[in-house]
Design a protein around this motif. Sequence first.
Motif, PDB file in Angstrom:
ATOM      1  N   VAL A 542       0.863  -1.179   0.000  1.00  0.00           N
ATOM      2  CA  VAL A 542       0.000   0.000   0.000  1.00  0.00           C
ATOM      3  C   VAL A 542       0.900   1.228   0.000  1.00  0.00           C
ATOM      4  O   VAL A 542       1.634   1.471   0.965  1.00  0.00           O
ATOM      5  N   MET A 543       0.854   1.993  -1.091  1.00  0.00           N
ATOM      6  CA  MET A 543       1.704   3.174  -1.225  1.00  0.00           C
ATOM      7  C   MET A 543       0.892   4.408  -0.843  1.00  0.00           C
ATOM      8  O   MET A 543      -0.056   4.786  -1.543  1.00  0.00           O
ATOM      9  N   CYS A 544       1.262   5.003   0.290  1.00  0.00           N
ATOM     10  CA  CYS A 544       0.518   6.143   0.839  1.00  0.00           C
ATOM     11  C   CYS A 544       1.201   7.429   0.395  1.00  0.00           C
ATOM     12  O   CYS A 544       2.176   7.866   1.002  1.00  0.00           O
ATOM     13  N   ASN A 545       0.671   8.035  -0.669  1.00  0.00           N
ATOM     14  CA  ASN A 545       1.327   9.181  -1.284  1.00  0.00           C
ATOM     15  C   ASN A 545       0.685  10.517  -0.932  1.00  0.00           C
ATOM     16  O   ASN A 545       1.186  11.564  -1.318  1.00  0.00           O
ATOM     17  N   SER A 546      -0.438  10.498  -0.265  1.00  0.00           N
ATOM     18  CA  SER A 546      -1.172  11.739  -0.028  1.00  0.00           C
ATOM     19  C   SER A 546      -0.495  12.588   1.042  1.00  0.00           C
ATOM     20  O   SER A 546       0.028  12.075   2.021  1.00  0.00           O
ATOM     21  N   GLU A 547      -0.528  13.888   0.843  1.00  0.00           N
ATOM     22  CA  GLU A 547      -0.018  14.804   1.852  1.00  0.00           C
ATOM     23  C   GLU A 547      -1.069  15.104   2.906  1.00  0.00           C
ATOM     24  O   GLU A 547      -0.782  15.719   3.930  1.00  0.00           O
ATOM     25  N   SER A 548      -2.295  14.709   2.658  1.00  0.00           N
ATOM     26  CA  SER A 548      -3.353  14.848   3.657  1.00  0.00           C
ATOM     27  C   SER A 548      -3.498  13.517   4.385  1.00  0.00           C
ATOM     28  O   SER A 548      -3.158  12.462   3.844  1.00  0.00           O
ATOM     29  N   PRO A 549      -3.994  13.539   5.622  1.00  0.00           N
ATOM     30  CA  PRO A 549      -4.059  12.305   6.418  1.00  0.00           C
ATOM     31  C   PRO A 549      -4.872  11.203   5.739  1.00  0.00           C
ATOM     32  O   PRO A 549      -5.887  11.466   5.098  1.00  0.00           O
ATOM     33  N   ILE A 550      -4.364   9.967   5.870  1.00  0.00           N
ATOM     34  CA  ILE A 550      -5.070   8.786   5.384  1.00  0.00           C
ATOM     35  C   ILE A 550      -5.487   7.978   6.611  1.00  0.00           C
ATOM     36  O   ILE A 550      -4.688   7.751   7.516  1.00  0.00           O
ATOM     37  N   ALA A 551      -6.735   7.551   6.631  1.00  0.00           N
ATOM     38  CA  ALA A 551      -7.226   6.801   7.789  1.00  0.00           C
ATOM     39  C   ALA A 551      -6.521   5.453   7.885  1.00  0.00           C
ATOM     40  O   ALA A 551      -6.285   4.784   6.870  1.00  0.00           O
ATOM     41  N   LEU A 552      -6.199   5.079   9.117  1.00  0.00           N
ATOM     42  CA  LEU A 552      -5.553   3.793   9.356  1.00  0.00           C
ATOM     43  C   LEU A 552      -6.425   2.646   8.851  1.00  0.00           C
ATOM     44  O   LEU A 552      -5.931   1.664   8.300  1.00  0.00           O
ATOM     45  N   GLU A 553      -7.755   2.805   9.016  1.00  0.00           N
ATOM     46  CA  GLU A 553      -8.682   1.768   8.557  1.00  0.00           C
ATOM     47  C   GLU A 553      -8.621   1.602   7.042  1.00  0.00           C
ATOM     48  O   GLU A 553      -8.745   0.486   6.520  1.00  0.00           O
ATOM     49  N   HIS A 554      -8.418   2.717   6.335  1.00  0.00           N
ATOM     50  CA  HIS A 554      -8.334   2.662   4.871  1.00  0.00           C
ATOM     51  C   HIS A 554      -7.115   1.850   4.434  1.00  0.00           C
ATOM     52  O   HIS A 554      -7.189   1.055   3.493  1.00  0.00           O
ATOM     53  N   ILE A 555      -5.998   2.048   5.133  1.00  0.00           N
ATOM     54  CA  ILE A 555      -4.776   1.282   4.826  1.00  0.00           C
ATOM     55  C   ILE A 555      -5.021  -0.205   5.071  1.00  0.00           C
ATOM     56  O   ILE A 555      -4.670  -1.053   4.242  1.00  0.00           O
ATOM     57  N   SER A 556      -5.647  -0.535   6.204  1.00  0.00           N
ATOM     58  CA  SER A 556      -5.906  -1.935   6.551  1.00  0.00           C
ATOM     59  C   SER A 556      -6.843  -2.601   5.555  1.00  0.00           C
ATOM     60  O   SER A 556      -6.615  -3.750   5.134  1.00  0.00           O
ATOM     61  N   GLN A 557      -7.907  -1.894   5.179  1.00  0.00           N
ATOM     62  CA  GLN A 557      -8.870  -2.463   4.227  1.00  0.00           C
ATOM     63  C   GLN A 557      -8.226  -2.699   2.863  1.00  0.00           C
ATOM     64  O   GLN A 557      -8.435  -3.743   2.233  1.00  0.00           O
ATOM     65  N   THR A 558      -7.420  -1.738   2.414  1.00  0.00           N
ATOM     66  CA  THR A 558      -6.744  -1.873   1.125  1.00  0.00           C
ATOM     67  C   THR A 558      -5.770  -3.053   1.152  1.00  0.00           C
ATOM     68  O   THR A 558      -5.701  -3.844   0.202  1.00  0.00           O
ATOM     69  N   ALA A 559      -5.027  -3.175   2.251  1.00  0.00           N
ATOM     70  CA  ALA A 559      -4.073  -4.280   2.378  1.00  0.00           C
ATOM     71  C   ALA A 559      -4.790  -5.622   2.375  1.00  0.00           C
ATOM     72  O   ALA A 559      -4.305  -6.597   1.774  1.00  0.00           O
ATOM     73  N   ALA A 560      -5.949  -5.692   3.034  1.00  0.00           N
ATOM     74  CA  ALA A 560      -6.715  -6.944   3.085  1.00  0.00           C
ATOM     75  C   ALA A 560      -7.195  -7.341   1.691  1.00  0.00           C
ATOM     76  O   ALA A 560      -7.161  -8.528   1.314  1.00  0.00           O
ATOM     77  N   GLN A 561      -7.643  -6.373   0.894  1.00  0.00           N
ATOM     78  CA  GLN A 561      -8.083  -6.658  -0.471  1.00  0.00           C
ATOM     79  C   GLN A 561      -6.918  -7.156  -1.339  1.00  0.00           C
ATOM     80  O   GLN A 561      -7.058  -8.108  -2.113  1.00  0.00           O
ATOM     81  N   LEU A 562      -5.780  -6.497  -1.211  1.00  0.00           N
ATOM     82  CA  LEU A 562      -4.595  -6.905  -1.974  1.00  0.00           C
ATOM     83  C   LEU A 562      -4.128  -8.301  -1.557  1.00  0.00           C
ATOM     84  O   LEU A 562      -3.704  -9.111  -2.392  1.00  0.00           O
ATOM     85  N   LYS A 563      -4.200  -8.565  -0.263  1.00  0.00           N
ATOM     86  CA  LYS A 563      -3.800  -9.877   0.245  1.00  0.00           C
ATOM     87  C   LYS A 563      -4.677 -10.981  -0.347  1.00  0.00           C
ATOM     88  O   LYS A 563      -4.194 -12.058  -0.712  1.00  0.00           O
ATOM     89  N   LYS A 564      -5.965 -10.707  -0.465  1.00  0.00           N
ATOM     90  CA  LYS A 564      -6.897 -11.678  -1.033  1.00  0.00           C
ATOM     91  C   LYS A 564      -6.539 -11.985  -2.487  1.00  0.00           C
ATOM     92  O   LYS A 564      -6.559 -13.139  -2.923  1.00  0.00           O
TER      93      LYS A 564
END
Length: 582
Positions: A542-564
């Motif tokens: 998960v590449m977090c490129n935004s200069e504005s805050p990204i929710a921790l839950e968003h990172i976790s959900q994205t990682a779970a989808q990629l893992k699947k």
Amino acid sequence: MDAQADVAVQFQKLMDDQRISSVYQPIVSLRDGQVMGYEALTRGPVDSPFHSPLGLFQYAEQQGELYRLEQLAREKAIQGSILEHKEQLLFINISSHVLEDPGFIPGKTLDILEKYGLSPSNVVFEITERSSIEDFSLAKKILAHYRTQGYRIAIDDAGAGYSSLQAIAELQPDFIKIDRSLIEDIHKNKVKAYILETFVTFAQKMNIALIAEGIEQIEELAKLTQMGVHYAQGYLLGKPAISPARLQDTHRMIIWQYRNVQGSNMTWHIGGLKTPVGVFHTQTMISEIADYFKKSQEAVGVVIVDDERPVGLMMRDRLFQHLAGQYAYSLYWNRTIDSVMDATPLIVDEQVAVEQVSLLATSRAIHHLYDLVIITSNGKMAGAASIRTILESITNVRMESARVANPLTGLPGNLQINRELSKRINEKEPFHVIYADLDYFKWFNDRFGFQKGDQLIQYTADVMQQSVAFYGTPYDFVGHVGGDDFIAISTTVSPKLLCQEIINRFESGVSHFYEGEEWEHVVDRSGVQVKSEGVTLSLSLVMCNSESPIALEHISQTAAQLKKQAKAHQGSIYYFQALGST
């Protein structure tokens, strides 16, 4: 002239013409990858039978010329010194026989140092094991004389024999050099690792720094750093030379990564421990500072400055020792403080890591061990810290780390992982998160047993750390989520290359865990047979490129989808997705 007589003539000519030289091998800190000092190694003329130091010193000892040769070697070592700043140390070999030589004259080395602009605080006398010490009472008396002048002592070849262990017990050195025989392949040999763990524990209790000798493999370097050894020396880090060493970036990255893991990611800075301290100018009268100490009973020391920059330290007890003599008041009372201050105190920038400061502070001469550490900001006076404060803070962090770290791998656990992710999000700088999960691990555990399963988990942890050390940055993070799940947080410019490195390293070694067995199918968690050659690795990037805050839950959900997606693919693979604007 026969051959023996010819050798004798060559030796005398070598001594008379002073035809020896010094080369210098770097000793590297396993806290920050910086060169802390150099060991001076003597070389004879290339065109003579005495080029090798072993043959040279053995012949000198046989001829009764050992003291004369070592005196010349010390002068050559100091004369050619390549120390780059006053904090670096020069290790000079002294054989135990020289300490018992009736011609030994304490004070001779001090004259040589002054001649070439060095001080005793730069020198460590390394007692070599050419022969065992026969008279410890005499040796302790001579070394005590050196210590009072500011020199430090190292015992060489520890672990190579009983005599070196006896020397450690009797002489209580500042440094212990661990022999190559104990270091070689330590990453493969658990018995060696257990022995070294004992040395590490002992050294911590005695405030002694360990130096591992003969490092030749990257895996040895990683293991020693992880175990908490202070310094390392060997061909991997630098061969003996006549110019200052420059550590390879790859090796420095390994030290950074494994230091952070071993120290529970302790990268907090000494600036966080600074407290106010009395500050006086160099031309302040001693009487004024004595009055200050009398009025401020809690003050243990004051810092002496020149144009806002610290240049000296005056500890309370040392000042009153100066004033305790019969005529001391008349001698000192109206003199300025720069005449009696310690002009070489430990001064560190506020951004230096606390553990590095602790190591520098506890490596000082015994009579300076409890002196204040001066802290600067951009070179100007900022505050001070006591040894007690520094050691207590390290102890507290280590206790907290031990409580929450994963017991199998020693990597930071979920509490530290969440803290690290939150910190990266709040910094609003680009970073990358790599989740790693083993495929068919339950099948492996059922087939080969829990002990082999634990070894595979530890192997995966090593793969993650080594890959980050090679392709990451110094402040990257590796954590153990639990079971067979891991996480890496990196600011590398090549996150995809990092993922591929993790997979390549894993694939190159996982087959060794199969004990030569082969199969066509494995069983997944549902009990379904799947065609596979064994355990594979699925990565989510998960590449977090935004200069504005990204929710921790968003990172976790994205990682779970990629893992699947990754687990639906046969073999080791990574899937990636970028979050936020690029």
